[in-house]
Design a protein around this motif. Structure first.
Motif, mmCIF file in Angstrom:
data_model
loop_
_atom_site.group_PDB
_atom_site.id
_atom_site.type_symbol
_atom_site.label_atom_id
_atom_site.label_comp_id
_atom_site.label_asym_id
_atom_site.label_seq_id
_atom_site.Cartn_x
_atom_site.Cartn_y
_atom_site.Cartn_z
ATOM 1 N N GLY A 32 62.586 -41.644 -70.071
ATOM 2 C CA GLY A 32 62.858 -41.747 -71.176
ATOM 3 C C GLY A 32 62.277 -42.188 -72.078
ATOM 4 N N PHE A 33 62.131 -43.364 -72.365
ATOM 5 C CA PHE A 33 62.066 -44.228 -74.060
ATOM 6 C C PHE A 33 61.367 -43.252 -74.873
ATOM 7 C CE2 PHE A 33 58.998 -46.802 -76.414
ATOM 8 C CZ PHE A 33 60.246 -47.858 -77.274
ATOM 9 N N THR A 34 61.437 -43.529 -76.006
ATOM 10 C CA THR A 34 61.054 -42.344 -76.957
ATOM 11 C C THR A 34 61.156 -43.446 -78.604
ATOM 12 O OG1 THR A 34 60.864 -39.902 -78.131
ATOM 13 C CG2 THR A 34 63.190 -40.833 -76.748
ATOM 14 N N LEU A 35 60.743 -42.494 -79.135
ATOM 15 C CA LEU A 35 61.057 -43.855 -80.388
ATOM 16 C C LEU A 35 62.353 -42.686 -81.416
ATOM 17 C CD1 LEU A 35 57.231 -44.999 -81.595
ATOM 18 C CD2 LEU A 35 59.406 -46.683 -80.160
ATOM 19 N N GLU A 36 62.085 -41.489 -81.138
ATOM 20 C CA GLU A 36 62.321 -40.847 -82.029
ATOM 21 C C GLU A 36 63.795 -40.386 -82.039
ATOM 22 O OE1 GLU A 36 60.685 -39.116 -84.014
ATOM 23 O OE2 GLU A 36 58.870 -40.388 -83.390
ATOM 24 N N THR A 37 64.965 -41.433 -81.938
ATOM 25 C CA THR A 37 66.386 -41.558 -82.043
ATOM 26 C C THR A 37 67.259 -42.230 -83.090
ATOM 27 O OG1 THR A 37 66.489 -43.119 -80.282
ATOM 28 C CG2 THR A 37 66.332 -41.702 -78.998
ATOM 29 N N PRO A 38 68.217 -41.739 -83.272
ATOM 30 C CA PRO A 38 68.379 -42.808 -84.261
ATOM 31 C C PRO A 38 68.412 -43.876 -84.166
ATOM 32 C CG PRO A 38 69.919 -41.194 -84.306
ATOM 33 C CD PRO A 38 69.059 -40.642 -82.901
ATOM 34 N N GLU A 39 68.664 -44.476 -82.611
ATOM 35 C CA GLU A 39 68.912 -46.130 -82.796
ATOM 36 C C GLU A 39 67.644 -46.647 -82.845
ATOM 37 O OE1 GLU A 39 71.991 -43.532 -80.478
ATOM 38 O OE2 GLU A 39 70.069 -43.411 -80.742
ATOM 39 N N MET A 40 66.090 -46.291 -83.008
ATOM 40 C CA MET A 40 65.136 -46.426 -82.555
ATOM 41 C C MET A 40 64.741 -46.490 -84.228
ATOM 42 S SD MET A 40 64.468 -47.919 -79.745
ATOM 43 C CE MET A 40 62.775 -48.251 -79.396
ATOM 44 N N ARG A 41 65.276 -46.337 -85.329
ATOM 45 C CA ARG A 41 64.898 -45.945 -86.390
ATOM 46 C C ARG A 41 63.678 -47.162 -86.960
ATOM 47 N NH1 ARG A 41 66.386 -46.758 -91.891
ATOM 48 N NH2 ARG A 41 65.669 -44.889 -93.209
ATOM 49 N N SER A 42 65.028 -48.545 -87.136
ATOM 50 C CA SER A 42 63.752 -49.531 -87.541
ATOM 51 C C SER A 42 62.533 -49.393 -87.221
ATOM 52 C CB SER A 42 65.166 -50.877 -87.649
ATOM 53 O OG SER A 42 65.019 -51.314 -86.438
ATOM 54 N N VAL A 43 62.749 -49.490 -85.464
ATOM 55 C CA VAL A 43 61.537 -49.465 -84.550
ATOM 56 C C VAL A 43 60.490 -49.033 -85.415
ATOM 57 C CG1 VAL A 43 60.199 -49.849 -82.738
ATOM 58 C CG2 VAL A 43 61.924 -50.907 -83.351
ATOM 59 N N ARG A 44 61.036 -47.333 -85.276
ATOM 60 C CA ARG A 44 59.581 -46.410 -85.784
ATOM 61 C C ARG A 44 59.520 -46.880 -87.270
ATOM 62 N NH1 ARG A 44 63.594 -42.633 -84.679
ATOM 63 N NH2 ARG A 44 64.100 -42.497 -86.740
ATOM 64 N N LYS A 45 59.896 -46.717 -87.994
ATOM 65 C CA LYS A 45 60.071 -47.659 -89.409
ATOM 66 C C LYS A 45 58.409 -48.762 -89.198
ATOM 67 C CE LYS A 45 61.415 -48.566 -93.780
ATOM 68 N NZ LYS A 45 62.893 -48.637 -94.880
ATOM 69 N N ALA A 46 58.670 -49.572 -88.968
ATOM 70 C CA ALA A 46 57.395 -50.974 -88.393
ATOM 71 C C ALA A 46 56.656 -50.159 -87.991
ATOM 72 C CB ALA A 46 58.552 -51.727 -88.374
#
Length: 339
Positions: A131-145
């Motif tokens: 279920g790992f995904t970048l599309e969650t609020p908690e992963m915002r900084s990683v997703r942005k980078a």
């Protein structure tokens, strides 16, 4: 074996230090491992103690009077007690001191039964890939980078081990630049080192810009797909901003698609509150361990960095006879890692 807490099982395991034996033990690591740090069996700088049944072993090295065991034994846990009591017997016979380094919770009862003192020195970060995904609020900084790197043209690939010779010279040049830029020397024992024969044993995750490799990490994966991780992570001068976040996230997604259950981000040092509670003896050596005692030394050693990936944290320990034996053992460990 025996159920008595004060009597050790008869030490029947056999030691292996010849190159052919080391190679056989390393191959066994691939066959039986459920943790990726078993791949350190391939570095060529360790001795092995093999169980009587031949399907489990522990890695160790002797430095000075210290017998230093690295991590948990590899193979069926039923053989672990036998192996640890056997290495204890060998160390005692040589009038040496035993140090268990980077052990997990499953070893703690055995270490206590052996009369060793435990010190928690850090925690391992593990990301569940189901279920790992970048599309969650908690992963915002990683997703942005990661997206910053993508906009700079970053492309991700996993190069199979069989194709490593074709990119080895390119990787070697990046590694040499990275070591010089960070003012690092290669380490040993508890981490891998850039050596072509070692690197060629594993797949390698790479980040390319316009066809040029700008970052890489050799990939460790257990055959049962229980765990995925990386060992060496190095980049060139022109790696784009967010490049390492991009590499990590793409490798985690690749691991998920490949059926791996967990991704290990390696160790993080004790937090400030815990560190202030350490004994004076331990405080003297903590700085060394935090710098060099984990695979991710150099740029990803901070707990805050790993916390971005929302991992689970699991304690790791050092076990020793205690007192000055701990300090002396860690001095020998430093010499072993830094040689």
């Amino acid at each position: 074996s025996t159920d008595s807490p004060i009597a050790a099982p008869t030490p029947t395991p056999r030691a292996s230090s010849a190159p052919a034996s080391r190679s056989a033990c390393a191959s066994a690591a691939v066959a039986h491992a459920d943790r990726t740090d078993a791949m350190l069996a391939f570095t060529g700088d360790k001795r092995f103690l093999v169980s009587d049944s031949g399907d489990a072993f522990l890695m160790y090295q002797v430095k000075g009077a210290s017998w230093i065991v690295l991590g948990d034994p590899v193979g069926p846990s039923e053989a672990w007690s036998e192996l640890l009591w056997a290495i204890r017997a060998r160390a005692d016979a040589a009038q040496g001191r035993l140090l268990l380094y980077q052990i997990g919770l499953r070893i703690v009862p055995i270490a206590i039964e052996m009369g060793l003192k435990l010190v928690k020195y850090g925690e391992e970060a593990t990301v569940e890939l189901d279920g790992f995904t970048l599309e969650t609020p908690e992963m915002r900084s990683v997703r942005k980078a990661s997206r910053v790197a993508e906009r700079a043209g970053a492309q991700f690939a996993v190069v199979p081990a069989a194709e490593m010779p074709a990119i080895m010279a390119e990787l070697h040049a990046i590694s040499d630049w990275w070591l010089a830029d960070k003012n690092h020397a290669e380490k040993s024992f508890s981490v891998g080192r850039f050596e072509p024969g070692y690197m060629a044993k594993f797949d390698c995750a790479v980040v390319r810009i316009e066809g040029r490799i700008v970052a890489f990490a050799n990939v460790w994966g257990t055959p049962n797909r229980q765990e995925l991780s990386v060992d060496l992570m190095r980049h060139s001068e022109d790696m784009p901003q967010g490049g390492m976040d991009f590499l990590f996230t793409r490798l985690m997604l690749w691991g998920h698609d490949s059926g791996y259950r967990n991704f290990s981000l390696g160790m993080a040092p004790l937090s400030g509150i815990e560190a202030r509670r350490l004994s004076p003896t331990w405080s003297k050596v903590a700085a060394f361990l935090f710098r060099h005692g984990e695979r991710f030394y150099g740029f990803a050693g901070l707990r805050a960095y790993k916390e971005k990936f929302r991992p689970n944290w699991t304690p790791r320990y050092i076990a020793s006879p205690g007192g000055t034996s701990l300090l002396r053992g860690l001095i020998d460990l430093q010499a072993l890692v830094s040689r």
